[in-house]
Design a protein around this motif. Structure first.
Motif, short mmCIF file in Angstrom:
data_model
loop_
_atom_site.label_atom_id
_atom_site.label_comp_id
_atom_site.label_asym_id
_atom_site.label_seq_id
_atom_site.Cartn_x
_atom_site.Cartn_y
_atom_site.Cartn_z
N VAL A 82 0.84 -1.20 0.00
CA VAL A 82 0.00 0.00 0.00
C VAL A 82 0.88 1.25 0.00
N ALA A 93 -6.50 8.35 -2.23
CA ALA A 93 -7.37 7.61 -1.32
C ALA A 93 -8.51 6.94 -2.07
N LEU A 124 -7.08 3.94 -3.77
CA LEU A 124 -6.77 2.90 -2.78
C LEU A 124 -8.04 2.22 -2.28
N ALA A 125 -9.09 3.00 -2.06
CA ALA A 125 -10.35 2.42 -1.59
C ALA A 125 -10.89 1.42 -2.60
N ALA A 139 -9.40 4.97 3.92
CA ALA A 139 -8.33 5.20 2.94
C ALA A 139 -7.85 6.65 3.02
#
Length: 88
Positions: free
Chosen positions: A38, A56, A59-60, A70
């Motif tokens: 990550v 974010a 990433l979510a 995130a």
């Protein structure tokens, strides 16, 4: 740092992606840091083009986590890297 900030890698930091992780070397500080998958993804996205909020959201989606989590994690991680002189 805020979600609207667009961090970029600090000049002079050398990085390599290896087996899904990132190895960062800051020669001026004589420090090495290894980032998990990550963290490596955030490092990849820290190109001055992606805001922390955009990171974010990606990433979510990619890691199937809640957006609020995130956002919180990406913001904290970018602040940490910035504090260590790795991100501007």
């Amino acid at each position: 740092m805020q979600l609207s900030d667009t961090p970029c890698r600090a000049p002079g930091v050398v990085s390599r992606l290896l087996d899904g992780e990132a190895v960062l070397i800051h020669p001026a500080q004589g420090k090495v840091r290894v980032l998990n998958g990550v963290g490596a993804r955030i490092w990849e996205l820290a190109d001055g083009q992606h805001s922390i909020g955009a990171m974010a959201r990606l990433l979510a989606q990619e890691y199937e986590v809640e957006l609020s989590q995130a956002e919180s994690d990406a913001l904290a991680f970018c602040r940490d890297l910035s504090g260590r002189g790795l991100l501007n």
